[in-house]
Each structure stands twice: as C-alpha cells, then as structure tokens.
Design a protein around this motif. Structure first.
Motif: not given
Length: 341
Positions: A84, A86, A118, A237
């Motif tokens: 990912s 992120e 995302a 997160d």
C-alpha cells in the motif's frame, strides 16, 4: 537460444550483441546447460563451478534476459512485493525491501514493488499479477483474518508469502511478529514502573495483528490487576493531528492514563507530542512503550520502553518462504513467528 531471443537481446542492448549464456560457456569452457544450471544454483553443480560461472558473469556484465527466460521456461524470475502506498512509515518499507533484496541477491530472482492506493481493492494488484503472469510469486502485508487475497492465491495455486497471519483454515507461508507477546511485555514493563492505568493505541481492528495485540494487552492488564483506559477514536493508521487531538482529550479527562502501549513508532511520536503539550513529562507523569525496527525512539525520548521488531529479518524470511514455495516446499515448513525477547 532461438532467433526471437537473439532479437530480444539485441533490442535490449540498443542493437548491439550483449553477453549471453553462450558467452559465459565459451569463456569458462563449460556447456551452455551447465552454465545455466550453475547460475540457477542447481544442486548437482559443484560449488567451485558455480562460483567460477558467477565470477565470469559479473565480469562481463551478464544479465538474464527476462523475456528470453520466459520464452524458454515460462518463468519471469520476478518476485513482487505488493505494498500500500500509505504504509511507508519511518522507513519500515525500506527495511523490508532491504531484507527481501538481500536474500534474493543469491538467487535468479529479483524484486519489483507493486503499489496500490488506499481507495483501491487490495485484491486488484494480486489478481493482475496472476492473470498476466508478471511474477513467479508475491509477498504482501496488512493481513486480515479472512483475507480475500490469500483465498484467491490458494485457489489459483500461485506461490505467495504473507507478512502476518490469517485465521481462515488455509495453510500458507508467513512471517509474523508475535504482537500478543509484544503487548504483554509492554504492559509488564509499564507495570514494573508503577503504572496502573494503561491505554492501548493499536492498529485498525480489521487487521489480524490488531486482534493479537489487543488480546495480549487485555490479558496482561487483567493478570496484573491494572485499569484499561480505552482509546476509541484513533488507531496507528490515523493521522498525526487526529492522534494528537484524541490523546490531548484523554490526558485532560478524569481517567487519564499513566501509561500508553503503542502499536507503531509514528503513533508513539504523535501521542508523546500531545501529552507533552498537556504538560506531561515522559518518565515522570507518563510512560510509553513502543515497538520499532530501528534505534530511533530512545534518541527521541530516552525514557521510552522499546521492544524491537526486525523488519529486515521479516523481509529475508518472506523472500526465503516464497522462493521455497516456488520450489515446492510445503507451507507448514515456511511459517515463522518472531517472538520478542
């Protein structure tokens, strides 16, 4: 090598012939088949021969032509790390990539990174790789208890290894950090400092390791007769500002914690910043325990309790697992649980 492969080699080299297996065979006095098997670390080729072939290959700048290899064998010699975009936090991805690359350096495989956003379905890049045959195996993380990627790859019989575990009854290769034990150790260390009211700033609840960390935290809090101060609004997160706002609210409440267990270094930095803005002194008014993969947090605040998580070892183990899976090793032999000391 047939005419198509010669054309591929010439095109890749800008029209000029580049070193091939035949070049190495001529320079070493070996057969092309022996050279190929030596470069692929075949068990029936002697170590001295392998080293001689590899030395010549390095000296002349030989690189296997991926398209040519695929024409001959149907393989790409590629391992894809699906990440990912992120998840790059404090260089953790770099540590993982380094470990994978370090292991693959002694093999015919090389690494490519396949990112996804995302808003994307995490299954999309996995399905693309399988359908296009663009890699021989994949590695991915952020594992869920019932992970659609694991189910899909298992059904397809496609080699893979996961950074984390599932809970779906499918035997598969993985490397995982024992987050339940991490949380227990963190609680025990904070309790040893006299802390009685503890909060857990953990990962998102849909990830498997969140369940492990929460279970370990709750078991240790109950065993040591401590108070659990819940954090409701944020996870590891969450953004920096969101974590700071929640920790500031918590530290201003009547039940403010005197100890926080953090699931990541970046979340710990945000939490500490918020607590200090509220007038708290780390090591006096509040203690924080955190897991990290590099020696940073003690330099940030020397009174922090740190438990080491080795992302480089994770990368090495995952690379080994996926390569051995390609070679036919059973999944139960390729499962590693890294228990913190």
């Amino acid at each position: 090598m047939d005419e198509r492969e010669h054309a591929i080699d010439r095109a890749a080299a800008g029209g000029k012939p580049r070193p091939t297996l035949k070049t190495i065979a001529y320079m070493t006095g070996l057969g092309v088949t022996t050279v190929s098997r030596a470069l692929n670390d075949a068990p029936d080729i002697g170590q001295a021969t392998k080293e001689r072939v590899r030395l010549v290959a390095r000296q002349i700048g030989y690189r296997p032509n991926r398209a040519g290899v695929r024409l001959r064998t149907g393989k790409t010699n590629v391992i894809s790390l699906i990440m990912s975009v992120e998840t790059e936090v404090l260089g953790l991805t770099a540590h993982l990539v380094y470990g994978i690359s370090e292991h693959l350096a002694g093999s015919p495989y090389h690494l490519i990174v396949t990112p996804y956003g995302a808003q994307s379905d995490p299954l999309d890049p996995v399905r693309y790789i399988v359908e296009t045959g663009s890699a021989d195996g994949v590695i991915f993380s952020r594992i869920e208890p019932q992970d659609a990627r694991v189910r899909y790859l298992h059904q397809q019989g496609f080699p893979f290894a996961t950074h984390g575990r599932t809970d779906m009854g499918i035997e598969h290769p993985y490397f995982d950090f024992d987050n339940a034990r991490y949380a227990e150790i963190a609680v025990e260390r904070l309790a040893a400092r006299g802390r009685r009211r503890l909060a857990l700033l953990g990962p998102p609840a849909h990830l498997t390791y969140s369940r492990h960390m929460t279970a370990g935290f709750q078991q240790a809090v109950e065993r040591l007769d401590l108070d659990d101060v819940p954090i409701h609004a944020v996870t590891t997160d969450s953004g920096h500002e969101a974590i700071q706002q929640e920790i500031a609210r918590l530290m201003a409440s009547r039940r403010r914690p005197d100890g926080i267990v953090c699931g990541s270094a970046s979340a710990a930095i945000s939490a500490i910043g918020a607590a200090e803005e509220m007038g708290c002194v780390i090591g006096r008014d509040l203690d924080v325990a955190v897991k990290e993969s590099f020696s940073l947090m003690k330099k940030f605040r020397r009174d922090i309790e740190v438990v080491h998580e080795d992302f480089r070892r994770a990368g090495t183990s995952l690379a080994d697992a996926v390569v051995r899976t390609i070679g036919g090793a059973p999944a139960h032999e390729l499962q590693t649980l890294d228990v913190p000391a």
